[in-house]
Design an enzyme around this catalytic site. Structure first.
Site, mmCIF file in Angstrom:
data_model
loop_
_atom_site.group_PDB
_atom_site.id
_atom_site.type_symbol
_atom_site.label_atom_id
_atom_site.label_comp_id
_atom_site.label_asym_id
_atom_site.label_seq_id
_atom_site.Cartn_x
_atom_site.Cartn_y
_atom_site.Cartn_z
ATOM 1 N N SER A 1 12.352 -6.700 62.673
ATOM 2 C CA SER A 1 11.403 -6.726 61.566
ATOM 3 C C SER A 1 10.933 -8.123 61.189
ATOM 4 O O SER A 1 9.919 -8.269 60.518
ATOM 5 C CB SER A 1 12.000 -6.025 60.339
ATOM 6 O OG SER A 1 13.109 -6.733 59.832
ATOM 7 N N SER B 1 17.706 -8.404 62.587
ATOM 8 C CA SER B 1 16.272 -8.691 62.605
ATOM 9 C C SER B 1 15.890 -10.166 62.526
ATOM 10 O O SER B 1 14.702 -10.481 62.499
ATOM 11 C CB SER B 1 15.562 -7.921 61.480
ATOM 12 O OG SER B 1 15.560 -6.551 61.774
ATOM 13 N N LYS C 1 8.826 -14.772 55.996
ATOM 14 C CA LYS C 1 8.633 -13.341 56.224
ATOM 15 C C LYS C 1 8.125 -12.646 54.967
ATOM 16 O O LYS C 1 8.588 -12.942 53.852
ATOM 17 C CB LYS C 1 9.958 -12.732 56.677
ATOM 18 C CG LYS C 1 9.925 -11.240 56.981
ATOM 19 C CD LYS C 1 11.293 -10.786 57.458
ATOM 20 C CE LYS C 1 11.368 -9.310 57.754
ATOM 21 N NZ LYS C 1 12.704 -8.907 58.268
#
Length: 460
Positions: A150, A174, A80
């Site tokens: 997210s 998330s 990420k």
């Protein structure tokens, strides 16, 4: 014939160790899958093809010498874009950091490399992981639907096969949220288990780095590869059971499901999953935990107040480059009275103690619930407000269900358990601190006797 990109981490690792697959072949197949799907799903912000290919060749050279670096040897992974990877963009999904490149690996990335992982690239995130705005990533189960929190790009990449596993971050769900809506496994481990250095934090006391994978066994392997040596040695290699350990007891609070506005269709899927667990020897214990409703307001007070610390300097010079929703959240954090933050920390201590006591009194290993109150909503209809909406199609509703794990530091695991309206439904296990092996063990046995984890979105 199964292509290499379709292999999970565990299966691919076995083939690599037996010499039936090379790391170069695996990486090339995954890159091919990425290139075939990316125009449709937009999971990645940066792909380091050259670096991944070089790392794969180095992994194969090590195998030729009889050397295996660890459980992730030769396995390509996504990371990420709030987690630092040396030499790769580190923009956190924000124009405010456009052009920023990480000068060093985050702690967890160093551990992944030490265990042989190939870092393929960076995945899409909501701006600074605040959950605001609409990233380009598309839900492979329905492009018009919400694709998760997210860690959206990590979930989508694993779902379509452009990575066998990926890292996300979880402040209030998330990792588990995108795992649920994409039909995957997502784990938020116990606070402090995974090295959290080198991350663009929302909240340094609530943020956790977690794995997203296609199966429970893959999740266990990826978690092991994320840990520093001393921690991994203390936990030892997680051997997942073939049958449900006895006694296995889990708690269910259906009153909380009503409080969270769980839809009838999702509740029906969970009831079926609970029946399967019972058939496997799990005893269900009814509990009432009204204190869970305190988790979201306390989490928001802590997270937003801490976000001010992380963004004060950048926001002062680049406020116009932030999304309005993100900026408002941070500015709201600056207005939270100190007394409210202190109260939130008291709630955190109380909730942690009360959940431990409740689990001890009930003699359970976990609290089981739906991961989310509804199937993935239509993105255009969804509210991203944290204060003005608590309906089933709102971000705050998801946080209400998932934030207890972040606030208390207890581990939370989401696994696929069925479908409603053609969309994946997740089952969530909230467990005791540092008892990830218990959660993964229960989930693994459930997974062995169901086929939900093997369901994949329509091939593109």
């Amino acid at each position: 014939m199964t292509e290499a990109w379709e292999l999970g981490i565990t299966e691919a690792s076995g083939l690599l160790r037996r010499g039936e697959l090379s790391a170069a072949e695996l990486v090339e197949s995954v890159i091919g899958r990425l290139e075939a799907t990316e125009d449709s799903v937009h999971a990645w912000v940066h792909v380091d093809r050259l670096g991944a290919r070089n790392a794969a060749r180095a992994a194969d050279d090590s195998v030729a010498r009889g050397e295996f670096l660890g459980p992730l040897h030769g396995i390509p992974l996504g990371v990420k874009d709030v987690i630092g990877v040396r030499g790769m963009p580190a923009e956190g999904g924000s124009l405010a950091l456009r052009g920023r490149v990480a000068s060093d690996d985050a702690g967890v990335v160093r551990h992944l490399r030490r265990n042989g992982a190939v870092i393929l690239g960076k995945t899409v995130t909501h701006e600074f992981a605040f959950g605001q705005g609409t990233p380009p990533s598309k839900n492979p189960w329905g492009a018009e639907r919400y694709a998760g929190g997210s860690s959206i790009g990590s979930g989508v990449a694993v779902a379509v096969g452009s990575a066998p596993g990926a890292l996300g971050t979880d402040t209030g769900g998330s990792v588990r949220n995108p795992a649920s809506v994409n039909g995957l496994v997502g784990l938020k481990a116990t606070a402090g288990l995974v090295d959290g250095s080198g991350v663009l934090n929302v909240s340094h006391t609530l943020d956790h780095i977690g794995p997203i994978t296609r199966s429970v066994s893959d999740c266990a392997v990826l978690l092991q590869g994320m840990l520093e040596p001393a921690t991994a040695a203390r936990l030892q290699e997680m051997v997942l059971p073939e049958a449900m350990p006895a006694p296995t007891r889990v708690a269910v609070d259906r009153g909380a499901w009503a409080e969270w506005e769980v839809t009838p269709e999702v509740a029906a899927v969970l009831e079926q999953a609970l029946m399967v667990l019972q058939g496997l020897g799990v005893e269900l214990v009814e509990v009432s935990l009204p204190e869970l409703k305190m988790a979201l307001p306390a989490s928001l007070a802590i997270a937003l107040s801490e976000s001010v610390e992380h963004h004060r300097e950048l926001l002062a010079g680049s406020a116009d480059k932030y999304l309005r929703g993100t900026r408002v959240m941070i500015e709201t954090g600056a207005l939270v009275p100190r007394e409210d933050v202190q109260l939130a920390h008291q709630v955190r201590s109380y909730l942690r103690a009360s959940l431990r006591t409740a689990m001890d009194n009930a003699g359970v290993q976990a609290l089981v619930s739906p991961t989310l109150p509804s199937i993935a909503p239509i993105e255009a209809d969804m509210s991203h407000s944290l204060t003005g909406s608590t309906g089933k199609d709102s971000l705050s509703s998801a946080l209400m269900m998932l934030s207890p794990a972040n606030l208390t530091g207890m581990p939370g695991l989401s696994i696929p358990c069925g479908f409603a309206g053609g969309q994946p439904v997740g089952m969530h296990f909230l467990g005791r601190e540092f008892a990830e092996a218990d959660l993964l063990g229960i989930a693994h046995v459930y997974e062995k006797h169901t086929s939900w984890h093997a369901k994949v979105p329509v091939r593109r």
